[in-house]
Design an enzyme around this catalytic site. Structure first.
Site: not given
Ligand SMILES: CC(=O)SCCNC(=O)CCNC(=O)[C@H](O)C(C)(C)COP(=O)(O)OP(=O)(O)OC[C@H]1O[C@@H](n2cnc3c(N)ncnc32)[C@H](O)[C@@H]1OP(=O)(O)O
Length: 373
Positions: A156
């Site tokens: 990235c």
């Molecule tokens: C820097 C870069 O460019 S790298 C590429 C992109 N990387 C990033 O954006 C890194 C930053 N990370 C993030 O923004 C976040 O971690 C995300 C958006 C990827 C995920 O969001 P999070 O809130 O962390 O989701 P997490 O994986 O912990 O899941 C939370 C809940 O949602 C659920 N969930 C996961 N995916 C989905 C989905 N597609 N639809 C519905 N629910 C979902 C999970 O099962 C979990 O449920 P639970 O709480 O009952 O266990």
């Protein structure tokens, strides 16, 4: 030290957009198919059923509402779940070079330059379409540029690392002007069958012209005041695709040969690193954070950007201070911060300051402080 400017940028946006709702319908149909096909193994506890995805979750967790892709029907086909793009003959221009050329022509126009003014072409992005010859050399040929080109990959952060490489080439006199290209066909590395990440990426290509200030004639110049790069190894964003995959054929095409991440860890670890880097680079430029009126941040996740600007400013950023493009483009890897820069710069008064900052796999962080001429 020779003054160097960004004198023009360009953007290629693919022809197809996919909304969260469309993507979720396809994913959920795929999940139903998978669960039905493996019903016995799931009932026996040997496999886990795939849970449905949700458009509301995607927008809340990431800020993404839609994304552009090079091909849409294959991604939305529950029995296929990836783009359908036929391979081209060696005699044809490759797809990645083609989108570079489209973005490059815009950037050259905006810079008031032609191919004859460019001495160096850098293709800097997360994924190259092939091993060799270098994509940059094909782009160089397609545009009719004399000189040299090479590819680089810092995930990235490829664009900001590319800007610093171009800056050094112009300062040292190796090149009068450099074309930096970020062709991100991210739909190639995205696992559309993975509920946690199927929504994250979109395709796009950006182009940047970098040249010596003394000869630049463009009406859209940003002087590069300071640039700083940092890397720190992490497995939290990883893709094991590579030329050695065939040595162990049992692994070819497996999910670890596509993008995967520990999203929560990335969020927690990268935000403070990015905020710190921005602060340091702004200070090295002889400025204070309060003197920076715009942050063109990497466009991975809205909540990350809100947190980074809050860490820097001690308050929420106004929308115009940290423009968002990930709502319609999603994460376009290295192209993201440059799309924001390209779209949100014309209103800035002469003398105002901005920061381009990228962060991603590696970890890698690149930070460039600029002043509007
Ligand atoms: C820097 C870069 O460019 S790298 C590429 C992109 N990387 C990033 O954006 C890194 C930053 N990370 C993030 O923004 C976040 O971690 C995300 C958006 C990827 C995920 O969001 P999070 O809130 O962390 O989701 P997490 O994986 O912990 O899941 C939370 C809940 O949602 C659920 N969930 C996961 N995916 C989905 C989905 N597609 N639809 C519905 N629910 C979902 C999970 O099962 C979990 O449920 P639970 O709480 O009952 O266990």
């Amino acid at each position: 030290m020779k003054q160097v400017v960004i004198s023009g940028t360009g953007l290629f946006t693919p022809p197809h957009s996919i909304s969260n709702e469309e993507l979720v319908v396809a994913f959920n149909a795929y999940a139903e198919l998978y669960n039905a096909e493996h019903a016995d193994a799931i009932a026996a506890g040997e496999l886990t059923a795939i849970e449905g995805s949700s458009a509301a979750f995607i927008e809340k967790a990431s800020g993404i509402k839609s994304r552009y892709v090079m091909e849409k029907s294959g991604i939305l086909d529950p029995a296929h779940m990836t783009a359908r793009i036929p391979e081209r003959a060696d005699e044809e221009i490759s797809l990645q070079a083609e989108i570079c050329v489209a973005a490059a022509r815009q950037a050259l126009d905006r810079a008031g330059r032609t191919a004859a003014d460019i001495d160096m072409v850098l293709v800097a992005c997360s994924n190259m379409q092939r091993a060799y010859p270098a994509m940059a050399v094909e782009v160089q040929e397609a545009l009719g540029i004399d000189g040299f080109g090479f590819d680089m990959n810092v995930a990235c952060s490829s664009a900001t690392f590319g800007i610093q490489t171009a800056l050094a080439a112009v300062q040292s006199g190796q090149a009068r002007a450099v074309l930096v290209l970020n062709p991100e066909i991210t739909s190639g590395h995205l696992n559309f069958r993975d509920r946690d990440s199927h929504f994250i990426f979109g395709d796009a290509c950006t182009a940047i012209v970098i040249e010596a200030a003394e000869t630049a004639t463009s009406a859209h110049q940003f002087e590069i005041l300071e640039s700083k790069l940092k890397t720190k190894f992490s497995n939290n964003i990883r893709n094991n695709f590579g030329f050695m995959n065939r040595f162990d054929e049992s692994g070819v095409g497996m999910p670890d040969k596509l993008f995967r991440q520990q999203g929560r860890k990335v969020f927690k670890e990268v935000c403070p690193m990015a905020a710190e880097m921005i602060r340091e680079t702004v200070t090295n430029a002889g400025l204070e954070v309060a003197q920076v009126s715009r942050y063109w941040l990497h466009q991975a996740n809205l909540n990350m950007n809100l947190l980074i600007t809050r860490m820097l400013l001690g308050r929420d950023a106004e929308p115009q201070e940290a423009p968002v493009i990930l709502d319609t483009y999603a994460n376009t890897s290295s192209a993201g911060s440059i799309i924001a820069f390209h779209k949100y710069q014309d209103d800035m008064p002469s003398g105002s300051h901005g920061v381009i900052c990228s962060f991603g796999a590696g970890y890698s962080i690149g930070c460039v402080v600029v002043r509007k001429k």
